[in-house]
Write a protein that holds these residues in place. Structure first.
Motif, mmCIF file in Angstrom:
data_model
loop_
_atom_site.group_PDB
_atom_site.id
_atom_site.type_symbol
_atom_site.label_atom_id
_atom_site.label_comp_id
_atom_site.label_asym_id
_atom_site.label_seq_id
_atom_site.Cartn_x
_atom_site.Cartn_y
_atom_site.Cartn_z
ATOM 1 N N UNK A 126 0.838 -1.201 0.000
ATOM 2 C CA UNK A 126 0.000 0.000 0.000
ATOM 3 C C UNK A 126 0.873 1.251 0.000
ATOM 4 N N UNK A 127 1.965 1.243 0.767
ATOM 5 C CA UNK A 127 2.892 2.378 0.732
ATOM 6 C C UNK A 127 3.521 2.507 -0.648
ATOM 7 N N UNK A 128 3.804 1.387 -1.302
ATOM 8 C CA UNK A 128 4.396 1.418 -2.639
ATOM 9 C C UNK A 128 3.410 1.906 -3.700
ATOM 10 N N UNK A 129 2.135 1.980 -3.370
ATOM 11 C CA UNK A 129 1.143 2.485 -4.318
ATOM 12 C C UNK A 129 0.216 1.434 -4.885
ATOM 13 N N UNK A 130 0.262 0.224 -4.366
ATOM 14 C CA UNK A 130 -0.689 -0.808 -4.785
ATOM 15 C C UNK A 130 -2.037 -0.437 -4.176
ATOM 16 N N UNK A 131 -3.078 -0.482 -4.988
ATOM 17 C CA UNK A 131 -4.379 -0.023 -4.515
ATOM 18 C C UNK A 131 -5.518 -0.997 -4.772
ATOM 19 N N UNK A 132 -5.397 -1.835 -5.792
ATOM 20 C CA UNK A 132 -6.504 -2.716 -6.175
ATOM 21 C C UNK A 132 -6.313 -4.123 -5.613
ATOM 22 N N UNK A 133 -7.430 -4.767 -5.319
ATOM 23 C CA UNK A 133 -7.419 -6.125 -4.778
ATOM 24 C C UNK A 133 -6.589 -7.052 -5.663
ATOM 25 N N UNK A 134 -6.857 -7.025 -6.966
ATOM 26 C CA UNK A 134 -6.152 -7.917 -7.885
ATOM 27 C C UNK A 134 -4.654 -7.678 -7.919
ATOM 28 N N UNK A 135 -4.235 -6.424 -7.748
ATOM 29 C CA UNK A 135 -2.801 -6.108 -7.711
ATOM 30 C C UNK A 135 -2.145 -6.716 -6.476
ATOM 31 N N UNK A 136 -2.808 -6.568 -5.327
ATOM 32 C CA UNK A 136 -2.278 -7.177 -4.104
ATOM 33 C C UNK A 136 -2.176 -8.689 -4.289
ATOM 34 N N UNK A 137 -3.247 -9.291 -4.811
ATOM 35 C CA UNK A 137 -3.286 -10.746 -4.964
ATOM 36 C C UNK A 137 -2.180 -11.241 -5.892
ATOM 37 N N UNK A 138 -1.991 -10.577 -7.009
ATOM 38 C CA UNK A 138 -0.983 -11.013 -7.978
ATOM 39 C C UNK A 138 0.432 -10.826 -7.443
ATOM 40 N N UNK A 139 0.691 -9.706 -6.804
ATOM 41 C CA UNK A 139 2.047 -9.423 -6.334
ATOM 42 C C UNK A 139 2.431 -10.286 -5.143
ATOM 43 N N UNK A 140 1.511 -10.515 -4.244
ATOM 44 C CA UNK A 140 1.820 -11.244 -3.019
ATOM 45 C C UNK A 140 1.590 -12.745 -3.131
ATOM 46 N N UNK A 141 0.863 -13.182 -4.141
ATOM 47 C CA UNK A 141 0.483 -14.596 -4.280
ATOM 48 C C UNK A 141 -0.195 -15.106 -3.005
ATOM 49 N N UNK A 142 -1.019 -14.261 -2.435
ATOM 50 C CA UNK A 142 -1.760 -14.598 -1.226
ATOM 51 C C UNK A 142 -3.112 -15.176 -1.641
ATOM 52 N N UNK A 143 -3.593 -16.197 -0.936
ATOM 53 C CA UNK A 143 -4.938 -16.699 -1.250
ATOM 54 C C UNK A 143 -5.969 -15.567 -1.170
ATOM 55 N N UNK A 144 -6.868 -15.537 -2.113
ATOM 56 C CA UNK A 144 -7.827 -14.435 -2.211
ATOM 57 C C UNK A 144 -8.691 -14.301 -0.949
ATOM 58 N N UNK A 145 -9.077 -15.414 -0.350
ATOM 59 C CA UNK A 145 -9.889 -15.348 0.870
ATOM 60 C C UNK A 145 -9.096 -14.720 2.013
ATOM 61 N N UNK A 146 -7.821 -15.055 2.112
ATOM 62 C CA UNK A 146 -6.966 -14.473 3.154
ATOM 63 C C UNK A 146 -6.800 -12.978 2.905
ATOM 64 N N UNK A 147 -6.537 -12.612 1.655
ATOM 65 C CA UNK A 147 -6.379 -11.200 1.314
ATOM 66 C C UNK A 147 -7.644 -10.419 1.642
ATOM 67 N N UNK A 148 -8.794 -10.952 1.272
ATOM 68 C CA UNK A 148 -10.059 -10.270 1.564
ATOM 69 C C UNK A 148 -10.228 -10.067 3.069
ATOM 70 N N UNK A 149 -9.884 -11.083 3.855
ATOM 71 C CA UNK A 149 -9.986 -10.989 5.313
ATOM 72 C C UNK A 149 -9.039 -9.932 5.864
#
Length: 182
Positions: free
Chosen positions: A33-56
């Motif tokens: 978020x500090x780097x400027x990532x703002x969208x759910x899909x961007x977080x998911x793609x960059x972090x390779x985090x499960x979508x349910x975990x990311x949403x939580x």
């Protein structure tokens, strides 16, 4: 056994903070978020985090007032996540942990993976947030994050966030263009 999310019986400010930022993935979400990532899909793609975990995790950060979920301008119903003032207050902790990681788990080739520069004069900003050129304390929005000598170049299959972070970028500004912008 699932670990509880709170620290009952702990009368400690650190315990209260850990309830917000202490879960796996949360600090990496904040870093992005500090780097400027703002969208759910961007977080998911960059972090390779499960979508349910990311949403939580995102929901928890919004509930805690660290992130704000807003409509993306000009994008219909798409939402973005933006750090609040409370979230900005976490920058020293994110930066300190980044520097600790660089000191104790350096890049294989040596050198920092990322460097932080004062946008106004291009001089490095130290771990204490002070610009080595002008001596002022630099807030996160006035910092550039740039690839350091220890950062490997992104591969051809890099996600858009990784590819964008291969270029200097001002913190807190959207890393990737929004729909309808170049």
């Amino acid at each position: 056994m699932t670990l509880p999310r709170d620290y009952r019986g702990q009368s400690c400010s650190l315990a209260r903070a850990m309830e917000i930022v202490g879960e796996r993935w949360t600090l990496l979400i904040l870093r992005d978020a500090f780097y400027g990532v703002r969208r759910f899909g961007e977080f998911a793609a960059h972090l390779s985090v499960p979508r349910a975990v990311l949403a939580d995790r995102l929901a928890g950060l919004v509930t805690a007032g660290v992130l704000d979920r807003r409509q993306e301008p000009g994008a219909g119903r798409r939402e973005v996540y933006v750090l609040t003032e409370k979230g900005h207050g976490l920058w020293p902790a994110v930066r300190a942990l980044t520097d600790w990681g660089e000191a104790h788990y350096p890049a294989p080739g040596g050198g920092a993976r990322r460097i932080f520069l004062h946008h106004a004069d291009g001089a490095p900003a130290g771990p204490d947030g002070r610009c080595s050129g002008c001596g002022t304390t630099v807030p996160p929005g006035d910092l550039l994050v740039a690839p350091g000598p220890g950062l490997a170049p992104p591969g051809d299959d890099a996600d858009p966030v990784t590819a964008a972070l291969a270029r200097p970028h001002r913190l807190l500004t959207p890393l990737l263009p929004t729909r309808g912008t170049p």
